[in-house]
Design a protein around this motif. Sequence first.
Motif, mmCIF file in Angstrom:
data_model
loop_
_atom_site.group_PDB
_atom_site.id
_atom_site.type_symbol
_atom_site.label_atom_id
_atom_site.label_comp_id
_atom_site.label_asym_id
_atom_site.label_seq_id
_atom_site.Cartn_x
_atom_site.Cartn_y
_atom_site.Cartn_z
ATOM 1 N N ARG A 219 63.125 33.308 79.384
ATOM 2 C CA ARG A 219 62.518 32.886 78.242
ATOM 3 C C ARG A 219 63.357 31.874 77.593
ATOM 4 O O ARG A 219 62.729 31.487 76.407
ATOM 5 C CB ARG A 219 61.990 33.904 77.311
ATOM 6 C CG ARG A 219 61.034 35.033 77.734
ATOM 7 C CD ARG A 219 60.776 36.149 77.169
ATOM 8 N NE ARG A 219 59.857 37.110 77.860
ATOM 9 C CZ ARG A 219 59.758 37.764 78.973
ATOM 10 N NH1 ARG A 219 61.030 38.014 79.347
ATOM 11 N NH2 ARG A 219 58.816 38.403 79.398
ATOM 12 N N ARG A 224 58.206 31.424 75.265
ATOM 13 C CA ARG A 224 57.088 32.331 76.014
ATOM 14 C C ARG A 224 57.078 31.939 77.439
ATOM 15 O O ARG A 224 57.284 30.551 77.834
ATOM 16 C CB ARG A 224 55.641 32.392 75.514
ATOM 17 C CG ARG A 224 55.492 32.929 74.190
ATOM 18 C CD ARG A 224 54.083 33.018 73.623
ATOM 19 N NE ARG A 224 53.897 33.246 72.452
ATOM 20 C CZ ARG A 224 54.022 34.318 71.694
ATOM 21 N NH1 ARG A 224 54.201 35.673 72.447
ATOM 22 N NH2 ARG A 224 54.157 34.657 70.465
ATOM 23 N N VAL A 225 57.085 32.711 78.391
ATOM 24 C CA VAL A 225 57.075 32.543 79.838
ATOM 25 C C VAL A 225 55.779 31.780 80.099
ATOM 26 O O VAL A 225 55.800 30.675 80.849
ATOM 27 C CB VAL A 225 57.192 33.575 80.757
ATOM 28 C CG1 VAL A 225 56.900 33.286 82.244
ATOM 29 C CG2 VAL A 225 58.722 34.329 80.506
#
Length: 333
Positions: A219, A224-225
């Motif tokens: 991350r 956020r991924v």
Amino acid sequence: MEPILKQLLASEDPCLRYRTRVRVLGEDPASAKVRRLAGQVRRSERVARLLAGAEACRHHVYSKYSGAHWVLAVLADLGYPVGDRRLVPLRDQVYACWLAPEHVEERVLDREAPRYKSRPGVPIIDGRARRCASQEGNALWSTLALGIADERADRLAANLVRWQWPDGGWNCDRKTSASHSSFMESLIPLRALALHGRQRDCPASSAAAERAAEIFLKRRLFRRVADGSLIHEDFVKLHYPCYWQYDVLFGLKVLGEAGRLGDPRCAEALDLLRSKQLPDGGFPAERRHYNVVPAPKPGGSLVAWGGARRGRTNEWVTTEVLYVLRLAGEEAT
């Protein structure tokens, strides 16, 4: 020498001077000069107030932020010298708390678990242990870092490894819908297990720390991924102390201690950190997690940590940033 280093080395607080010499400049803690300074740290007003708070809260180990749990963590994080036997009673209080049978009892559930105050222990829901692993993590890391750990440290480490989630971290969320690890509950166990792995030559702890590091690296420490967006605005603000909360500076410090700052996924976070440098060479505390209080009170600190103002250098945050940059290979001069 840079003016900010001269300022830190001239501080009236021996704790700041010690951090600067050992963490920022990399001086040998065993040298005669630094040992003399360590003695001043032990006798300092800051340490005396912290220890007095722990004594006042001796029956409330986790009382924020004066209980023994927090005092040991703060002392270890500020670089308190190792091997001080007067800390052993605090260690024993902390170990007794987090290794108590009712605290570590595991039970498998097929529904949301009740609140911790009504039912302690470790609920296992959907195969995942729901534990505030920062508690065991701080206890393990602080006692190892302070040189006062005993064989019970191995039990704390084994519990953390057993309760690790499939994605590499930990989470205390008792809802059945919780499926991903928490930054807040995963960073300190990572720090603790990495140190335990090194000090005790424990492959299981080292492997668990490596898995936990991926929680943050994938991350880029704050994104956020799914879409690369910011996870939380507070993650990119600088604080000291962090206690159990997360920010990018704390994340970089822990990954640096684990030897992971060379990973290219740390680059953006390091750049973000550098971008916050002030004209005088220092770094600010942009927010804080405490209020200074004259007597132990929930959420209160008995000592000041420089306050929080975006345009003003905070010496504690500055030593943290310079320490991280040294771990990243940038020597302070």
